[in-house]
Design a protein around this motif. Structure first.
Motif, PDB file in Angstrom:
ATOM      1  N   ILE A   8       0.842  -1.195   0.000  1.00 43.79           N
ATOM      2  CA  ILE A   8       0.000   0.000   0.000  1.00 43.79           C
ATOM      3  C   ILE A   8       0.879   1.247   0.000  1.00 43.79           C
ATOM      4  CG2 ILE A   8      -1.970  -1.107   1.133  1.00 43.79           C
ATOM      5  CD1 ILE A   8      -0.062   1.389   3.114  1.00 43.79           C
ATOM      6  N   VAL A   9       0.249   2.368  -0.306  1.00 43.25           N
ATOM      7  CA  VAL A   9       0.922   3.664  -0.218  1.00 43.25           C
ATOM      8  C   VAL A   9       0.175   4.494   0.821  1.00 43.25           C
ATOM      9  CG1 VAL A   9       1.480   5.806  -1.432  1.00 43.25           C
ATOM     10  CG2 VAL A   9       1.749   3.600  -2.597  1.00 43.25           C
ATOM     11  N   LEU A  10       0.912   5.021   1.776  1.00 42.98           N
ATOM     12  CA  LEU A  10       0.355   5.972   2.737  1.00 42.98           C
ATOM     13  C   LEU A  10       0.743   7.356   2.260  1.00 42.98           C
ATOM     14  CD1 LEU A  10      -0.927   6.856   5.471  1.00 42.98           C
ATOM     15  CD2 LEU A  10       1.374   6.627   6.456  1.00 42.98           C
ATOM     16  N   GLU A  11      -0.259   8.178   1.978  1.00 37.83           N
ATOM     17  CA  GLU A  11      -0.026   9.580   1.658  1.00 37.83           C
ATOM     18  C   GLU A  11      -0.253  10.337   2.954  1.00 37.83           C
ATOM     19  OE1 GLU A  11      -2.652  10.436  -1.595  1.00 37.83           O
ATOM     20  OE2 GLU A  11      -1.428   9.296  -3.003  1.00 37.83           O
ATOM     21  N   LEU A  12       0.807  10.952   3.466  1.00 34.11           N
ATOM     22  CA  LEU A  12       0.810  11.598   4.777  1.00 34.11           C
ATOM     23  C   LEU A  12       1.306  13.028   4.599  1.00 34.11           C
ATOM     24  CD1 LEU A  12       0.475  11.187   7.880  1.00 34.11           C
ATOM     25  CD2 LEU A  12       2.884  10.509   7.917  1.00 34.11           C
ATOM     26  N   GLY A  13       0.379  13.980   4.694  1.00 38.04           N
ATOM     27  CA  GLY A  13       0.767  15.363   4.410  1.00 38.04           C
ATOM     28  C   GLY A  13       1.255  15.447   2.974  1.00 38.04           C
ATOM     29  N   ASP A  14       2.472  15.957   2.765  1.00 38.64           N
ATOM     30  CA  ASP A  14       3.052  16.052   1.423  1.00 38.64           C
ATOM     31  C   ASP A  14       3.935  14.864   1.084  1.00 38.64           C
ATOM     32  OD1 ASP A  14       1.848  18.546   0.973  1.00 38.64           O
ATOM     33  OD2 ASP A  14       3.531  19.619   1.908  1.00 38.64           O
ATOM     34  N   ASP A  15       4.019  13.876   1.981  1.00 40.85           N
ATOM     35  CA  ASP A  15       4.905  12.729   1.783  1.00 40.85           C
ATOM     36  C   ASP A  15       4.136  11.487   1.366  1.00 40.85           C
ATOM     37  OD1 ASP A  15       7.238  14.166   2.612  1.00 40.85           O
ATOM     38  OD2 ASP A  15       6.578  13.927   4.689  1.00 40.85           O
ATOM     39  N   ARG A  16       4.844  10.580   0.688  1.00 47.12           N
ATOM     40  CA  ARG A  16       4.284   9.287   0.277  1.00 47.12           C
ATOM     41  C   ARG A  16       5.210   8.180   0.772  1.00 47.12           C
ATOM     42  NH1 ARG A  16       1.016   8.455  -4.154  1.00 47.12           N
ATOM     43  NH2 ARG A  16       2.423   6.838  -4.892  1.00 47.12           N
ATOM     44  N   TYR A  17       4.619   7.164   1.361  1.00 47.65           N
ATOM     45  CA  TYR A  17       5.385   6.029   1.877  1.00 47.65           C
ATOM     46  C   TYR A  17       4.814   4.745   1.290  1.00 47.65           C
ATOM     47  CZ  TYR A  17       6.807   9.475   5.345  1.00 47.65           C
ATOM     48  OH  TYR A  17       7.283  10.598   5.963  1.00 47.65           O
ATOM     49  N   THR A  18       5.668   3.949   0.656  1.00 47.20           N
ATOM     50  CA  THR A  18       5.258   2.638   0.153  1.00 47.20           C
ATOM     51  C   THR A  18       5.609   1.613   1.211  1.00 47.20           C
ATOM     52  OG1 THR A  18       5.621   3.324  -2.129  1.00 47.20           O
ATOM     53  CG2 THR A  18       5.562   0.945  -1.693  1.00 47.20           C
ATOM     54  N   LEU A  19       4.617   0.858   1.626  1.00 43.86           N
ATOM     55  CA  LEU A  19       4.815  -0.165   2.650  1.00 43.86           C
ATOM     56  C   LEU A  19       4.410  -1.526   2.088  1.00 43.86           C
ATOM     57  CD1 LEU A  19       3.589   2.583   4.216  1.00 43.86           C
ATOM     58  CD2 LEU A  19       4.087   1.149   6.148  1.00 43.86           C
ATOM     59  N   ARG A  20       5.203  -2.549   2.426  1.00 38.21           N
ATOM     60  CA  ARG A  20       4.929  -3.914   2.002  1.00 38.21           C
ATOM     61  C   ARG A  20       4.658  -4.782   3.224  1.00 38.21           C
ATOM     62  NH1 ARG A  20       8.727  -1.525  -0.860  1.00 38.21           N
ATOM     63  NH2 ARG A  20       8.400  -1.311  -3.095  1.00 38.21           N
ATOM     64  N   ALA A  21       4.261  -6.015   2.988  1.00 35.48           N
ATOM     65  CA  ALA A  21       3.919  -6.944   4.073  1.00 35.48           C
ATOM     66  C   ALA A  21       4.949  -6.878   5.196  1.00 35.48           C
ATOM     67  CB  ALA A  21       3.800  -8.362   3.547  1.00 35.48           C
ATOM     68  N   ASP A  22       4.474  -6.749   6.412  1.00 29.27           N
ATOM     69  CA  ASP A  22       5.248  -6.677   7.653  1.00 29.27           C
ATOM     70  C   ASP A  22       5.908  -5.325   7.899  1.00 29.27           C
ATOM     71  OD1 ASP A  22       4.547  -9.310   8.340  1.00 29.27           O
ATOM     72  OD2 ASP A  22       6.232 -10.113   7.201  1.00 29.27           O
ATOM     73  N   ASP A  23       5.736  -4.361   6.996  1.00 31.43           N
ATOM     74  CA  ASP A  23       6.217  -3.001   7.243  1.00 31.43           C
ATOM     75  C   ASP A  23       5.182  -2.270   8.098  1.00 31.43           C
ATOM     76  OD1 ASP A  23       8.400  -3.449   5.583  1.00 31.43           O
ATOM     77  OD2 ASP A  23       7.599  -2.275   3.899  1.00 31.43           O
ATOM     78  N   SER A  24       5.642  -1.272   8.835  1.00 35.69           N
ATOM     79  CA  SER A  24       4.731  -0.452   9.630  1.00 35.69           C
ATOM     80  C   SER A  24       5.235   0.974   9.654  1.00 35.69           C
ATOM     81  CB  SER A  24       4.609  -1.000  11.057  1.00 35.69           C
ATOM     82  OG  SER A  24       5.860  -0.942  11.717  1.00 35.69           O
ATOM     83  N   ILE A  25       4.324   1.880   9.987  1.00 38.17           N
ATOM     84  CA  ILE A  25       4.675   3.288  10.125  1.00 38.17           C
ATOM     85  C   ILE A  25       3.812   3.872  11.233  1.00 38.17           C
ATOM     86  CG2 ILE A  25       3.044   4.029   8.348  1.00 38.17           C
ATOM     87  CD1 ILE A  25       5.173   6.208   7.582  1.00 38.17           C
ATOM     88  N   GLU A  26       4.395   4.766  11.988  1.00 44.77           N
ATOM     89  CA  GLU A  26       3.696   5.446  13.079  1.00 44.77           C
ATOM     90  C   GLU A  26       3.627   6.932  12.740  1.00 44.77           C
ATOM     91  OE1 GLU A  26       4.583   6.368  17.755  1.00 44.77           O
ATOM     92  OE2 GLU A  26       5.501   4.617  16.848  1.00 44.77           O
ATOM     93  N   PHE A  27       2.460   7.541  13.006  1.00 42.18           N
ATOM     94  CA  PHE A  27       2.288   8.964  12.702  1.00 42.18           C
ATOM     95  C   PHE A  27       1.179   9.539  13.576  1.00 42.18           C
ATOM     96  CE2 PHE A  27      -0.201   6.421   9.784  1.00 42.18           C
ATOM     97  CZ  PHE A  27      -1.437   7.045   9.719  1.00 42.18           C
ATOM     98  N   LEU A  28       0.998  10.852  13.515  1.00 44.20           N
ATOM     99  CA  LEU A  28      -0.070  11.520  14.255  1.00 44.20           C
ATOM    100  C   LEU A  28      -1.322  11.564  13.386  1.00 44.20           C
ATOM    101  CD1 LEU A  28       1.894  14.477  15.885  1.00 44.20           C
ATOM    102  CD2 LEU A  28       1.087  12.371  16.969  1.00 44.20           C
ATOM    103  N   SER A  29      -2.460  11.168  13.953  1.00 45.14           N
ATOM    104  CA  SER A  29      -3.708  11.137  13.194  1.00 45.14           C
ATOM    105  C   SER A  29      -4.218  12.535  12.846  1.00 45.14           C
ATOM    106  CB  SER A  29      -4.781  10.359  13.952  1.00 45.14           C
ATOM    107  OG  SER A  29      -5.081  11.014  15.172  1.00 45.14           O
ATOM    108  N   SER A  30      -3.610  13.564  13.426  1.00 41.19           N
ATOM    109  CA  SER A  30      -3.993  14.951  13.121  1.00 41.19           C
ATOM    110  C   SER A  30      -3.368  15.440  11.812  1.00 41.19           C
ATOM    111  CB  SER A  30      -3.584  15.871  14.266  1.00 41.19           C
ATOM    112  OG  SER A  30      -2.189  15.773  14.498  1.00 41.19           O
ATOM    113  N   VAL A  31      -2.439  14.657  11.234  1.00 37.40           N
ATOM    114  CA  VAL A  31      -1.834  15.003   9.947  1.00 37.40           C
ATOM    115  C   VAL A  31      -2.720  14.426   8.839  1.00 37.40           C
ATOM    116  CG1 VAL A  31       0.195  14.712   8.468  1.00 37.40           C
ATOM    117  CG2 VAL A  31       0.488  14.998  10.943  1.00 37.40           C
TER     118      VAL A  31
END
Length: 192
Positions: free
Chosen positions: A139-162
């Motif tokens: 999947i791709v997480l679009e977070l603010g102006d950034d994009r993160y591609t994550l694959r199986a077993d990857d994780s990302i932590e962020f603030l839900s206010s963004v």
């Protein structure tokens, strides 16, 4: 009800209340009973009518049987996949894994078809710490102006206010788990 049964019932009510992070006053208000009655019940100084037990059970998010069965005092039991509330998205489904009343965590599972997303719009919700874990696919997480591609077993932590959104840009299905702490207040879910 025997004195031992009353003592056990009081302990179960108190344990369920504490597991849910509810104060005595909050539970009393939710059940429509007085705080003093609830305190006396938890301390085995009074018995409850069937009607009062039903109100207390509903306020705790359990069945009346769970108040009377000590094996169920520390869990809400199994939430079967077929019984999970579903939030349909654009080419995706988001499943509720944590049932109310929520205490510290809000947990969802999601399945994204190829091209599926949480929607065209970015959204925010509260001031929570959010964890997104990919359990299958990409999947791709679009977070603010950034994009993160994550694959199986990857994780990302962020603030839900963004402002953020999730999209499956791949040609294969993808699955994720979202974890929010603290749970999002109902009035704080917004699209941007």
């Amino acid at each position: 009800m025997s004195a031992d049964d009353a003592l056990e019932l009081g302990r179960r009510v108190a344990a369920l209340r504490e597991v849910r992070g509810m104060s005595l006053r909050a539970l009393a208000a939710g059940a429509g009973v007085s705080s003093s009655f609830l305190s006396q019940l938890e301390n085995a100084r009074t018995n409850a009518s069937v009607a009062s037990l039903r109100k207390i059970a509903i306020a705790l998010g359990v069945s009346p049987a769970q108040l009377l069965d000590d094996k169920l005092a520390h869990t809400r039991g199994v939430l079967r996949a077929a019984d999970r509330p579903t939030l349909p998205l654009e080419g995706a489904d988001k499943y509720v894994l944590s049932l109310p009343p929520l205490r510290n965590l809000e947990v969802y599972a999601g399945h994204f078809a190829p091209g599926g997303s949480t929607g065209a719009d970015f959204y925010t919700h509260g001031q929570s710490q959010e964890m997104l874990v990919v359990t299958a696919g990409e999947i791709v997480l679009e977070l603010g102006d950034d994009r993160y591609t994550l694959r199986a077993d990857d994780s990302i932590e962020f603030l839900s206010s963004v402002p953020h959104r999730v999209v499956n840009e791949s040609s294969a299905p993808a699955s994720v788990i979202w974890i929010n702490s603290p749970p999002t207040p109902v009035e704080d879910a917004h699209t941007t």
